[in-house]
Design a protein around this motif. Structure first.
Motif, PDB file in Angstrom:
ATOM      1  N   LYS A   1      -7.171  -8.509   6.611  1.00  0.00           N
ATOM      2  CA  LYS A   1      -6.517  -7.465   7.401  1.00  0.00           C
ATOM      3  C   LYS A   1      -6.714  -6.123   6.701  1.00  0.00           C
ATOM      4  O   LYS A   1      -6.794  -6.051   5.484  1.00  0.00           O
ATOM      5  N   THR A   2      -6.782  -5.068   7.495  1.00  0.00           N
ATOM      6  CA  THR A   2      -6.774  -3.718   6.955  1.00  0.00           C
ATOM      7  C   THR A   2      -5.321  -3.248   6.896  1.00  0.00           C
ATOM      8  O   THR A   2      -4.621  -3.256   7.907  1.00  0.00           O
ATOM      9  N   LEU A   3      -4.875  -2.878   5.699  1.00  0.00           N
ATOM     10  CA  LEU A   3      -3.498  -2.434   5.491  1.00  0.00           C
ATOM     11  C   LEU A   3      -3.442  -0.914   5.476  1.00  0.00           C
ATOM     12  O   LEU A   3      -4.375  -0.255   5.033  1.00  0.00           O
TER      13      LEU A   3
ATOM     14  N   VAL B   1       0.858  -1.189   0.000  1.00  0.00           N
ATOM     15  CA  VAL B   1       0.000   0.000   0.000  1.00  0.00           C
ATOM     16  C   VAL B   1       0.893   1.239   0.000  1.00  0.00           C
ATOM     17  O   VAL B   1       1.738   1.405   0.876  1.00  0.00           O
ATOM     18  N   LEU B   2       0.711   2.092  -1.012  1.00  0.00           N
ATOM     19  CA  LEU B   2       1.516   3.305  -1.124  1.00  0.00           C
ATOM     20  C   LEU B   2       0.843   4.510  -0.485  1.00  0.00           C
ATOM     21  O   LEU B   2       1.517   5.421  -0.007  1.00  0.00           O
ATOM     22  N   GLU B   3      -0.502   4.532  -0.480  1.00  0.00           N
ATOM     23  CA  GLU B   3      -1.256   5.624   0.144  1.00  0.00           C
ATOM     24  C   GLU B   3      -2.578   5.073   0.648  1.00  0.00           C
ATOM     25  O   GLU B   3      -3.152   4.163   0.046  1.00  0.00           O
ATOM     26  N   GLY B   4      -3.079   5.642   1.735  1.00  0.00           N
ATOM     27  CA  GLY B   4      -4.394   5.288   2.241  1.00  0.00           C
ATOM     28  C   GLY B   4      -4.420   3.975   2.984  1.00  0.00           C
ATOM     29  O   GLY B   4      -3.400   3.472   3.471  1.00  0.00           O
ATOM     30  N   THR B   5      -5.635   3.400   3.093  1.00  0.00           N
ATOM     31  CA  THR B   5      -5.833   2.103   3.741  1.00  0.00           C
ATOM     32  C   THR B   5      -6.588   1.198   2.780  1.00  0.00           C
ATOM     33  O   THR B   5      -7.321   1.676   1.899  1.00  0.00           O
TER      34      THR B   5
ATOM     35  N   GLY C   1       2.530   1.697   3.488  1.00  0.00           N
ATOM     36  CA  GLY C   1       3.780   0.994   3.770  1.00  0.00           C
ATOM     37  C   GLY C   1       3.626  -0.465   4.124  1.00  0.00           C
ATOM     38  O   GLY C   1       4.610  -1.201   4.188  1.00  0.00           O
ATOM     39  N   ASP C   2       2.389  -0.945   4.359  1.00  0.00           N
ATOM     40  CA  ASP C   2       2.166  -2.350   4.704  1.00  0.00           C
ATOM     41  C   ASP C   2       2.265  -3.243   3.476  1.00  0.00           C
ATOM     42  O   ASP C   2       1.965  -2.817   2.348  1.00  0.00           O
TER      43      ASP C   2
END
Length: 155
Positions: free
Chosen positions: A138-140, A117-121, A143-144
């Motif tokens: 899972k909610t990312l 993930v580069l931005e947001g969730t 950076g995840d």
């Protein structure tokens, strides 16, 4: 008795089973995108004709248009964009999401997918095949990283 022991020993040796994906027989197999033949991917062009452009793709810096019913846009990078990916079981994509956008459940039968993930969730998950078809999700956040195992239905 010796014959019985020998028979059991030979049976155990003969019954040993080993399975794995075969190792590639060449360093790489750059796709010949003009060939009509498909054998475990596209036909390989002569490796002496490979260039740096066969291993390169530019364009994932451009956001996709998310104004559609799903609110998402997938920009794939596969053997059509990087011909070196031929026979490797690898592809890559940039996926842009509008707020509330979705990427419908799907599978990649011959490849594991990794997402960053580069931005947001982003809410992600997959369904196990064993045991009991469990949902692992899972909610990312920015950076995840999350891994979807090969062949499993995921979103």
């Amino acid at each position: 008795m010796k014959l019985l022991v020998l028979t059991v020993f030979l049976y155990l040796i003969a019954s040993h089973i080993s399975a794995s994906d075969p190792s590639p027989l060449q360093d790489f197999c750059v796709a010949d995108n003009y060939s009509k033949v498909f054998v475990n991917g596209k036909v390989c062009k002569d490796p002496k004709l490979a260039t740096a452009n066969d291993f390169f793709f530019a364009g994932l810096d451009k956001p996709g248009n998310t104004s559609n019913p799903l609110g998402s846009k997938v920009n794939p990078v596969n053997v059509m964009q990087i011909s070196k990916l031929n026979t490797l079981g690898i592809s890559l994509a940039r996926i842009d999401f509008a707020p509330g956008g979705k990427n419908p459940p799907h599978t990649h039968p011959r490849g594991t997918e990794i997402i960053t993930v580069l931005e947001g969730t982003l809410y992600v998950g997959f369904v196990t095949s064993n045991p009991e078809n469990r949902l692992i999700s899972k909610t990312l956040n920015k950076g995840d990283v999350f891994v979807f195992p090969e062949g499993l239905i995921h979103f």
